[in-house]
Design a protein around this motif. Structure first.
Motif, PDB file in Angstrom:
ATOM      1  N   SER A 156      35.140  30.421  41.131  1.00 26.56           N
ATOM      2  CA  SER A 156      35.333  31.868  41.234  1.00 26.56           C
ATOM      3  C   SER A 156      34.940  32.348  42.623  1.00 26.56           C
ATOM      4  O   SER A 156      34.173  31.703  43.332  1.00 26.56           O
ATOM      5  N   ARG A 175      33.525  35.951  44.353  1.00 28.95           N
ATOM      6  CA  ARG A 175      32.965  37.268  44.058  1.00 28.95           C
ATOM      7  C   ARG A 175      32.890  38.084  45.345  1.00 28.95           C
ATOM      8  O   ARG A 175      32.470  37.579  46.380  1.00 28.95           O
ATOM      9  N   SER A 189      35.111  39.966  40.729  1.00 28.10           N
ATOM     10  CA  SER A 189      35.311  38.521  40.877  1.00 28.10           C
ATOM     11  C   SER A 189      36.695  38.126  40.401  1.00 28.10           C
ATOM     12  O   SER A 189      37.247  38.728  39.477  1.00 28.10           O
TER      13      SER A 189
END
Length: 168
Positions: free
Chosen positions: A119, A121, A131
């Protein structure tokens, strides 16, 4: 249960929460009763740096399956975060876990899962972020004769809102 937290250095710590649990189930449709004593655990090692953090752990617990039966879940998990800039953070997490019907032996492993979750963010403020995350899961069901593997791909957009630390 027993909890032990050890801070080895300013950047390295260890946490262990180990205990016993008793599960009792009664199924109304069959009248069948089932009870079991087993262990629970959450053991993890965390290393923190100025711009990164890595956690590796092992968790053992019980959950309810879709059939209504209790199942033991043994999970090996990891999470790595790296701050790329003042506002961007990259995270790579995942886990490998085994779900088996509530039984003490490992001889009846039902389902094995593997997940990987990268991910990115973006920190909007100190307490708010957005995110973009991707999750790949593969599930291997040893109880099926054919088509034992199932794959799943998911993409998320996550908005996180927190309260300022001084409010708590």
């Amino acid at each position: 249960g027993v909890i032990w937290h050890r801070i080895f250095t300013e950047t390295l710590n260890f946490y262990a929460d180990i205990g016993l649990r008793y599960t009792e189930e009664t199924f109304k449709d069959t009248g069948q009763k089932d009870d079991n004593i087993n262990g629970t655990a959450d053991i993890r090692l965390r290393r923190r740096g100025e711009t990164n953090e890595i956690t590796v752990g092992l968790r053992q617990n019980v959950r309810t399956e879709s059939t209504g039966r209790a199942a033991n879940v043994t999970r090996l998990y990891w999470d790595a975060q790296q701050r790329l800039s003042e506002r961007f953070v990259f995270e790579l997490g995942g886990f490998f876990y085994i779900t088996r019907e509530d039984d003490v032996s490992f001889s009846n492993i039902d389902i094995v899962y593997f997940d990987i979750i990268p991910s990115l963010r973006y920190l909007l403020t100190e307490n708010h972020s957005v995110s973009l995350a991707y999750n790949y899961t593969i599930e291997h069901n040893r109880n099926l004769e054919t088509d034992r593997n199932r794959e799943r791909n998911r993409v998320w957009i996550i908005f996180e809102f927190g309260f300022p630390a001084k409010w708590l």
